[in-house]
Design a protein around this motif. Structure first.
Motif, PDB file in Angstrom:
ATOM      1  N   ASP A  91       0.811  -1.224   0.000  1.00  0.00           N
ATOM      2  CA  ASP A  91       0.000   0.000   0.000  1.00  0.00           C
ATOM      3  C   ASP A  91       0.842   1.270   0.000  1.00  0.00           C
ATOM      4  O   ASP A  91       0.401   2.324   0.484  1.00  0.00           O
ATOM      5  CB  ASP A  91      -0.955   0.022   1.200  1.00  0.00           C
ATOM      6  N   ALA A  92       2.052   1.177  -0.534  1.00  0.00           N
ATOM      7  CA  ALA A  92       2.913   2.368  -0.593  1.00  0.00           C
ATOM      8  C   ALA A  92       2.399   3.336  -1.652  1.00  0.00           C
ATOM      9  O   ALA A  92       2.005   2.934  -2.748  1.00  0.00           O
ATOM     10  CB  ALA A  92       4.346   1.958  -0.910  1.00  0.00           C
ATOM     11  N   GLU A  93       2.389   4.618  -1.325  1.00  0.00           N
ATOM     12  CA  GLU A  93       1.993   5.672  -2.254  1.00  0.00           C
ATOM     13  C   GLU A  93       3.199   6.568  -2.506  1.00  0.00           C
ATOM     14  O   GLU A  93       3.645   7.287  -1.598  1.00  0.00           O
ATOM     15  CB  GLU A  93       0.825   6.482  -1.684  1.00  0.00           C
ATOM     16  N   LEU A  94       3.707   6.535  -3.719  1.00  0.00           N
ATOM     17  CA  LEU A  94       4.896   7.317  -4.043  1.00  0.00           C
ATOM     18  C   LEU A  94       4.545   8.497  -4.931  1.00  0.00           C
ATOM     19  O   LEU A  94       3.627   8.408  -5.764  1.00  0.00           O
ATOM     20  CB  LEU A  94       5.929   6.431  -4.755  1.00  0.00           C
ATOM     21  N   ASN A  95       5.279   9.574  -4.761  1.00  0.00           N
ATOM     22  CA  ASN A  95       5.164  10.738  -5.630  1.00  0.00           C
ATOM     23  C   ASN A  95       6.202  10.582  -6.740  1.00  0.00           C
ATOM     24  O   ASN A  95       7.373  10.920  -6.567  1.00  0.00           O
ATOM     25  CB  ASN A  95       5.408  12.021  -4.831  1.00  0.00           C
ATOM     26  N   TYR A  96       5.764  10.043  -7.872  1.00  0.00           N
ATOM     27  CA  TYR A  96       6.700   9.697  -8.937  1.00  0.00           C
ATOM     28  C   TYR A  96       7.327  10.937  -9.576  1.00  0.00           C
ATOM     29  O   TYR A  96       8.485  10.894 -10.012  1.00  0.00           O
ATOM     30  CB  TYR A  96       6.003   8.833  -9.997  1.00  0.00           C
ATOM     31  N   ASP A  97       6.597  12.031  -9.620  1.00  0.00           N
ATOM     32  CA  ASP A  97       7.165  13.269 -10.169  1.00  0.00           C
ATOM     33  C   ASP A  97       8.315  13.765  -9.296  1.00  0.00           C
ATOM     34  O   ASP A  97       9.369  14.178  -9.808  1.00  0.00           O
ATOM     35  CB  ASP A  97       6.077  14.345 -10.276  1.00  0.00           C
ATOM     36  N   GLU A  98       8.113  13.700  -7.978  1.00  0.00           N
ATOM     37  CA  GLU A  98       9.155  14.149  -7.061  1.00  0.00           C
ATOM     38  C   GLU A  98      10.378  13.229  -7.127  1.00  0.00           C
ATOM     39  O   GLU A  98      11.521  13.695  -7.105  1.00  0.00           O
ATOM     40  CB  GLU A  98       8.603  14.189  -5.638  1.00  0.00           C
ATOM     41  N   ILE A  99      10.131  11.919  -7.226  1.00  0.00           N
ATOM     42  CA  ILE A  99      11.238  10.964  -7.330  1.00  0.00           C
ATOM     43  C   ILE A  99      12.026  11.195  -8.612  1.00  0.00           C
ATOM     44  O   ILE A  99      13.267  11.163  -8.618  1.00  0.00           O
ATOM     45  CB  ILE A  99      10.710   9.521  -7.262  1.00  0.00           C
ATOM     46  N   THR A 100      11.312  11.458  -9.706  1.00  0.00           N
ATOM     47  CA  THR A 100      11.984  11.690 -10.987  1.00  0.00           C
ATOM     48  C   THR A 100      12.856  12.939 -10.927  1.00  0.00           C
ATOM     49  O   THR A 100      13.995  12.946 -11.425  1.00  0.00           O
ATOM     50  CB  THR A 100      10.937  11.832 -12.108  1.00  0.00           C
ATOM     51  N   ARG A 101      12.333  14.003 -10.301  1.00  0.00           N
ATOM     52  CA  ARG A 101      13.125  15.228 -10.182  1.00  0.00           C
ATOM     53  C   ARG A 101      14.381  14.988  -9.344  1.00  0.00           C
ATOM     54  O   ARG A 101      15.464  15.505  -9.651  1.00  0.00           O
ATOM     55  CB  ARG A 101      12.278  16.345  -9.564  1.00  0.00           C
ATOM     56  N   GLY A 102      14.241  14.203  -8.267  1.00  0.00           N
ATOM     57  CA  GLY A 102      15.389  13.900  -7.433  1.00  0.00           C
ATOM     58  C   GLY A 102      16.458  13.112  -8.174  1.00  0.00           C
ATOM     59  O   GLY A 102      17.659  13.381  -8.027  1.00  0.00           O
ATOM     60  N   MET A 103      16.031  12.174  -8.992  1.00  0.00           N
ATOM     61  CA  MET A 103      16.994  11.380  -9.762  1.00  0.00           C
ATOM     62  C   MET A 103      17.678  12.226 -10.818  1.00  0.00           C
ATOM     63  O   MET A 103      18.886  12.074 -11.077  1.00  0.00           O
ATOM     64  CB  MET A 103      16.299  10.175 -10.405  1.00  0.00           C
ATOM     65  N   LYS A 104      16.918  13.118 -11.439  1.00  0.00           N
ATOM     66  CA  LYS A 104      17.501  13.956 -12.486  1.00  0.00           C
ATOM     67  C   LYS A 104      18.581  14.892 -11.929  1.00  0.00           C
ATOM     68  O   LYS A 104      19.501  15.288 -12.653  1.00  0.00           O
ATOM     69  CB  LYS A 104      16.402  14.782 -13.173  1.00  0.00           C
ATOM     70  N   GLN A 105      18.461  15.239 -10.651  1.00  0.00           N
ATOM     71  CA  GLN A 105      19.501  16.054 -10.033  1.00  0.00           C
ATOM     72  C   GLN A 105      20.790  15.263  -9.857  1.00  0.00           C
ATOM     73  O   GLN A 105      21.885  15.823  -9.850  1.00  0.00           O
ATOM     74  CB  GLN A 105      19.020  16.582  -8.679  1.00  0.00           C
ATOM     75  N   LEU A 106      20.666  13.950  -9.725  1.00  0.00           N
ATOM     76  CA  LEU A 106      21.850  13.093  -9.610  1.00  0.00           C
ATOM     77  C   LEU A 106      22.473  12.813 -10.967  1.00  0.00           C
ATOM     78  O   LEU A 106      23.686  12.886 -11.135  1.00  0.00           O
ATOM     79  CB  LEU A 106      21.490  11.772  -8.920  1.00  0.00           C
ATOM     80  N   THR A 107      21.617  12.486 -11.929  1.00  0.00           N
ATOM     81  CA  THR A 107      22.082  12.168 -13.279  1.00  0.00           C
ATOM     82  C   THR A 107      20.930  12.301 -14.256  1.00  0.00           C
ATOM     83  O   THR A 107      19.810  11.850 -13.976  1.00  0.00           O
ATOM     84  CB  THR A 107      22.649  10.736 -13.354  1.00  0.00           C
TER      85      THR A 107
END
Length: 304
Positions: free
Chosen positions: A137-153
């Motif tokens: 039942d995990a609810e993730l914010n995929y937009d926020e996760i994508t932005r965080g990854m893009k800051q890494l690479t």
């Protein structure tokens, strides 16, 4: 005196006419064979769709594209460095239970249906993959996760499988609808065959039935004679149909599903599903018995 006469007349109604019975045995056996096979298909598709939803919605895939050097060759060290950063980032997310980096052997297995098993994976610009298992039942914010990854690479991207999962579920639902329609059609045709057979027998033996009514027999008595005969037909035909269908189901499961893709591997029958299949002769008995009983009762109300 009347009771003795009824006993003597009990077998005068040929509810067990040989030609009709043989025809119904064969026909009902064919119907039950089709019923069991389609029922197994329906339950296998239902199991497959459930496994899809369970496996896919409980995970996401993150891919990191290879980094190339000035000569357009894959820079393994930099790619590995970026992969480690993304892995650590995903492990810090609260809804993530486990992060696993797929090795070359696992990626080779995934790609083998398209590129074969003898290709050197290191020579191809294939993205590195992370299998991210989510908590229930995990609810993730995929937009926020994508932005965080893009800051890494900028080479990292995420796939939550939602788009093609919906397409798969719709496809499975369509197959289940078709299977259910076939099941209902088989049941309806079987009911019509029993109805037609019983009505024909009643029309042939109407004079005998009238005599039984004169000596005190009720419609219920005659209907029970037919119900008993059709119950035997239903049980025997159900067993024959089941015995013919089970090898076919097992053969498809062994040589069909096992050689298909990973998606089809979830189309298996549980112990509960097999229990339902094994009970189909009982269903055939009850269905034939009640259909014939209802047919005779309603027909006699109009005929006598």
């Amino acid at each position: 005196m009347r009771r003795d006469l009824l006993i003597g007349q009990k077998h005068e109604v040929p509810a067990e006419d040989n030609d009709t019975s043989i025809f119904m045995y064969v026909l009902t056996s064919i119907y039950m064979y089709l019923f069991v096979v389609v029922l197994a298909i329906f339950m296998a598709i239902n199991s497959m769709a459930g496994n899809w939803e369970k496996d896919i919605t409980g995970s996401i895939t993150v891919q990191v594209s290879p980094i190339e050097d000035a000569n357009k060759h894959i820079d393994v060290a930099k790619t590995k460095e970026q992969l480690n950063k993304v892995e650590q980032f995903m492990e810090q997310i609260s809804g993530v239970e486990e992060v696993q980096v797929l090795d070359d052997a696992a990626i080779q297995k995934l790609m083998s249906p398209w590129i074969g098993s003898k290709v050197d994976m290191s020579t191809l610009p294939i993205p590195q993959l992370l299998d991210v298992r989510l908590k229930p039942d995990a609810e993730l914010n995929y937009d926020e996760i994508t932005r965080g990854m893009k800051q890494l690479t900028p080479n990292a991207s995420i796939d939550n499988h939602r788009l093609w999962l919906n397409r798969l579920i719709k496809f499975a639902t369509s197959l289940k609808t078709i299977a259910l329609a076939i099941l209902l059609m088989v049941v309806a045709i079987c009911a019509f065959s029993i109805y037609y057979s019983a009505r024909t027998s009643l029309n042939i033996n109407i004079e005998t039935i009238k005599i039984l009514h004169i000596v005190g027999a009720k419609d219920k008595f005659v209907a029970k004679l037919y119900a008993k005969n059709y119950a035997k037909i239903g049980l025997f035909s159900g067993i024959i149909g089941l015995l013919a269908a089970v090898p076919c189901i097992m053969l498809v499961g062994k040589y069909g599903i096992s050689t298909g893709s990973g998606l089809l591997s979830g189309a298996s029958l549980s112990s509960a599903a097999w229990s339902v299949i094994m009970l189909t002769p009982l269903f055939s008995l009850c269905y034939a018995m009640f259909t014939s009983y209802w047919t005779v009762r309603k027909s006699l109300e109009k005929m006598v």
